[in-house]
Write an enzyme that holds these catalytic residues in place. Structure first.
Site, mmCIF file in Angstrom:
data_model
loop_
_atom_site.group_PDB
_atom_site.id
_atom_site.type_symbol
_atom_site.label_atom_id
_atom_site.label_comp_id
_atom_site.label_asym_id
_atom_site.label_seq_id
_atom_site.Cartn_x
_atom_site.Cartn_y
_atom_site.Cartn_z
ATOM 1 N N SER A 1 -6.136 -1.656 -4.222
ATOM 2 C CA SER A 1 -5.523 -0.677 -3.332
ATOM 3 C C SER A 1 -6.274 -0.487 -2.019
ATOM 4 C CB SER A 1 -5.391 0.666 -4.053
ATOM 5 O OG SER A 1 -6.654 1.141 -4.467
ATOM 6 N N HIS B 1 0.543 -1.617 -6.083
ATOM 7 C CA HIS B 1 0.819 -2.200 -4.760
ATOM 8 C C HIS B 1 1.423 -3.589 -4.867
ATOM 9 C CE1 HIS B 1 -1.245 1.076 -2.698
ATOM 10 N NE2 HIS B 1 -2.094 1.048 -3.709
ATOM 11 N N LYS C 1 5.151 3.849 -4.363
ATOM 12 C CA LYS C 1 4.784 3.038 -3.209
ATOM 13 C C LYS C 1 6.031 2.290 -2.704
ATOM 14 C CE LYS C 1 0.306 4.116 -4.225
ATOM 15 N NZ LYS C 1 -0.731 4.150 -5.226
HETATM 16 C C1 LIG Z 1 -1.487 5.032 -5.970
HETATM 17 C C2 LIG Z 1 -2.081 4.340 -7.108
HETATM 18 C C3 LIG Z 1 -1.994 4.879 -8.387
HETATM 19 C C4 LIG Z 1 -1.453 6.246 -8.661
HETATM 20 O O1 LIG Z 1 -0.070 6.251 -8.665
HETATM 21 P P1 LIG Z 1 0.664 7.644 -8.391
HETATM 22 O O2 LIG Z 1 2.057 7.373 -8.821
HETATM 23 O O3 LIG Z 1 0.527 7.906 -6.934
HETATM 24 O O4 LIG Z 1 -0.016 8.682 -9.222
HETATM 25 C C5 LIG Z 1 -2.476 4.137 -9.434
HETATM 26 N N1 LIG Z 1 -3.055 2.943 -9.229
HETATM 27 C C6 LIG Z 1 -3.183 2.403 -8.012
HETATM 28 C C7 LIG Z 1 -3.818 1.068 -7.858
HETATM 29 C C8 LIG Z 1 -2.697 3.095 -6.907
HETATM 30 O O5 LIG Z 1 -2.854 2.583 -5.696
#
Ligand SMILES: *Cc1c(COP(=O)(O)O)cnc(C)c1O
Length: 386
Positions: free
Chosen positions: A182, A210, A240
């Protein structure tokens, strides 16, 4: 409570001295790329809405229709009355996309990881986790009594050595990694990692927050390699590229049935609001109908890395490191003056001394804006070097 306020104030003063105090900045997202902040409209290179689906007309319409029909909340845990039929329809779609027998939807990605990891591991087990894995994978590991060891980032030799040394001492082993990292935008080497874990009977879970919608033709990191490198546990988020909110795990039927029976974040947390499920289904429809859209975020990211002479982007995430927190904050202010929003990322989100601007690219960014951004970043780097 004087002692409580003194505690909070003292903690904050210490963080402030290190440029590590964080403050919220109310930000209205006007569309996939423009945001309103502090009375100005900026072009954002910090949103994870890679396909602009949070503002797609058919996604918005699906959410509005679900609110009108089912209301705003799901009313209870999924195991009580909160399992709206749209959630099951969404699970079917996610399983199909990821090529698994079944799927389980959670309230968020964070809730997914903190529910899955302690459900699959106990005190006799081993967890191996990439040192740069997302904070909520670490949080999941901390909720498990299993022995947790970290391996160096994407270092398959290190992972192999740890498996060789420790796997046999434990009943089961779970290996945790981001599919797309991320904060760095690189991919886990799944073409090597999947067979390595299988050879040691270690269960591999990728957090593909991602990956969905942007790599592997939109199917995620498991599909980004020749011949497909599919881990048995593919976790991700709807918040995302899918443009909404919610988390999921795609896996075999027995694993999903166990998760729905035992994961505490399924049992003791309210079900996903129906409108979020409806929006995610509509977003997956857009992805199905327009596979070319999924290739656009990486194309934009490569435009940026090519213009700056950086290694070609592997995902829509491109970090530019500035080192100290203050330098990254200064760079953020410099870009903001030029009309761009790229938020500085500091420790503990990234290791100390690697504060950065983390740029994310959307299918909806204009090429001209990407190139203008690259020019502004080149100026900042030249000034830093001077
Ligand atoms: C954003 C993210 C999460 C968390 O997901 P949410 O739905 O925002 O709680 C988990 N893992 C990674 C790698 C992320 O980038």
């Amino acid at each position: 409570m004087d002692s409580l306020d003194a505690f909070a104030g003292g903690k904050l003063a210490g963080l402030e001295a290190l440029n590590l105090k964080r403050t919220l900045a109310p930000t209205g997202r006007l569309d996939g790329v423009r945001v309103e902040r502090g009375g100005r409209v900026l072009i954002s290179f910090s949103c994870n809405d890679y396909l602009g689906l949070s503002h797609h007309p058919s996604v918005q319409a699906a959410a509005a229709e679900a609110v009108a029909r089912w209301g705003t909340g799901s009313g209870a845990s999924r195991l009580i009355t909160g399992d709206n039929p749209l959630i099951e329809a969404l699970e079917t779609r996610l399983a199909r996309l990821k090529g698994t027998e079944a799927a389980c939807v959670f309230g968020s990605g964070y809730l997914a990881n903190t529910g899955i990891v302690p459900t699959l591991t106990g005190k006799d087990d081993l967890i191996l986790i990439d040192e740069l894995a997302h904070a909520c994978l670490w949080a999941g590991a901390q909720l498990s009594p299993a022995r947790t060891l970290l391996f160096r980032h994407n270092d398959m030799d290190h992972l192999e050595a740890l498996l060789a040394d420790h796997r046999a001492d434990h009943a089961n082993a779970l290996v945790l990694t981001d599919g797309v990292f991320s904060m760095d935008g690189d991919l886990a080497p799944l073409e090597r990692m999947v067979p390595l874990c299988a050879a040691h009977d270690a269960w591999l879970m990728t957090d593909d927050a991602h990956g969905i919608g942007v790599v592997g033709g939109g199917r995620g990191s498991a599909f980004a390699f020749d011949g497909v490198a599919k881990p048995p546990l593919q976790m991700g988020t709807l918040s995302k590229a899918i443009g909404g909110y919610g988390g999921y795990l795609c896996a075999s039927r027995p694993v999903i049935d166990l998760i729905k029976t035992r994961a505490r974040t399924v049992i003791y947390s309210t079900g996903l609001p129906p409108a979020n499920a409806a929006a995610a289904i509509a977003a997956l429809d857009v992805i199905d109908a327009d596979p070319a859209l999924c290739a656009e975020p990486i194309r934009k990211a490569r435009l940026f890395t090519d213009a700056l002479g950086l290694a070609p982007a592997q995902s829509p995430i491109v970090p530019v490191l500035f080192g100290p927190a203050e330098a990254a904050l200064g760079a953020q202010r410099g870009l903001e003056a030029a009309g761009f929003l790229a938020v500085a990322i500091r420790q503990p989100t990234v290791p100390e001394g690697t504060a950065r601007l983390r740029f994310t690219f959307s299918a909806l960014h204009a090429d001209a804006d990407v190139l203008r951004l690259a020019g502004a970043v080149a100026d900042l780097r030249a000034r830093k070097a001077a």
